[in-house]
Design an enzyme around this catalytic site. Structure first.
Site: not given
Length: 384
Positions: A304, A306
């Protein structure tokens, strides 16, 4: 007539924080396929994204090199290439700028670190190379770069190269998140919630605008029903069957309207922070049999990419300190807590399982720890 002498503080100028400004400009340089000069300590490295190596700039970089060019790859990409798991970013010398070799080693699924010119595990990288990889991710590019040791950094700057310090790149996201501000807001009636207001924030990563949808009239003295939703063009707008994002978005807004109010943060972090181009590359790899995380790994991306610091800033600017968080993702819970938001309760949020997205949901559960029960995977009612 102005006669006073302006202050020339190194920390701020007419053009803002010079360190943040250079990173913003460096993002634009990388996205345009131009090399950037990275400095840190006694080292200066000229680097450019591998996506742009087929242009003339790649060959011209060699004119400024102390020695030959080298390829810098991330840990996930190295693992895919067969380099021992756990090895961090590494650099590999290139005898020449062979564009086919670079493309094969940086993104293709059938590549392996078996070329005679490449060592088995490469060499350790310094912060300047790590900064170049981070800039590629900030620019939504494949996180791999071609670099050379710069033999005359001062002349490079005179010739037009943008110089940026490695520490400025590493600090960029957190500083940018703290500098966010509200720039506009207006009521926007929605199908699921007629009484809604869109609030637009500027700042954050790359100065891209972010949006909060305030549904109804939430009581800010109590925990506010909240969802942190990352933009998904394919799912949110076009109803893609490969994910459950659109269902979670509209279902979350409806749930807030039925509960008396809430806040939906809509963050421009397509493809778990990799950007729409990399997302489509990953989708193509999924068509070839990989799951969503395996596909990202092939491209050199982490599970991920983010960052949610800006979500905390947005909530604080809206006056929210405590939330009931609609999420299945434990990383979002941890990120909001780290940003100073009190997550009083986390609530599950499921979309419709389809033939096309069940494997995706299973991968999120099994690979990233998302709290998705078997009931949600097969469309059965989840226990409260």
């Amino acid at each position: 007539m102005l006669t006073s002498t302006p202050s020339r503080s190194p920390a701020f100028s007419l053009f803002g924080d010079p360190h943040q400004t250079r990173v913003e400009r460096a993002i634009a340089e990388f996205r345009s396929g131009r090399p950037v000069l990275f400095s840190g300590g006694v080292r200066s490295v000229l680097a450019m994204p591998t996506e742009a190596v087929d242009g003339p700039a790649g060959d011209m970089m060699l004119e400024w090199a102390v020695r030959g060019a080298y390829l810098v790859l991330t840990r996930p990409r190295l693992h895919h290439l067969g380099v021992a798991n756990g090895v961090g970013p590494r650099r590999f010398p290139l005898p020449m700028l062979d564009r086919n070799l670079i493309d094969r080693l940086s993104r293709q699924t059938d590549a392996a670190m078996t070329d005679a010119a490449m060592t088995d595990t490469g060499e350790s990288v310094s912060p300047v190379e790590e900064a170049a990889l981070e800039l590629a991710q900030l620019a939504y590019l494949i996180p791999s770069v071609i670099a050379v040791e710069a033999q005359d950094p001062a002349r490079l700057v005179e010739a037009g190269a943008l110089e940026v310090e490695a520490t400025a790149i590493f600090n960029f996201r957190d500083i940018a998140a703290r500098q966010m501000r509200i720039v506009s807001r207006s009521p926007v009636p929605l199908a699921e919630a007629r009484d809604s207001e869109f609030v637009v924030f500027r700042g954050g990563e790359g100065m891209r605008d972010q949006v909060a949808i305030v549904v109804g009239d939430p009581d800010l003295s109590k925990p506010v029903l909240t969802r942190v939703h990352s933009a998904c063009l394919t799912g949110d707008l076009f109803g893609s069957l490969k994910c459950d994002c659109g269902d979670q978005l509209r279902g979350g807004v409806k749930r807030m309207a039925e509960s008396g109010g809430g806040i939906m943060l809509y963050l421009d972090q397509e493809g778990r922070g990799s950007g729409i181009a990399n997302k489509m590359r990953a989708y193509k790899l999924q068509c070839d049999g990989l799951d969503t995380y395996q596909a990202d790994s092939v491209l050199g991306l982490d599970l991920d990419s983010r960052h949610f610091a800006m979500a905390g800033t947005m909530l604080r600017l809206l006056g929210v300190a405590r939330v009931h968080l609609l999420t299945n993702n434990p990383e979002k819970i941890a990120a909001l807590k780290a940003a100073g938001i009190d997550v009083v309760q986390d609530l599950r949020m499921f979309g419709r399982p389809t033939e096309e997205n069940v494997r995706y949901l299973q991968a999120k559960r099994d690979r990233a720890g998302h709290r998705i029960g078997i009931e949600a995977l097969f469309g059965e009612p989840a226990a409260e």
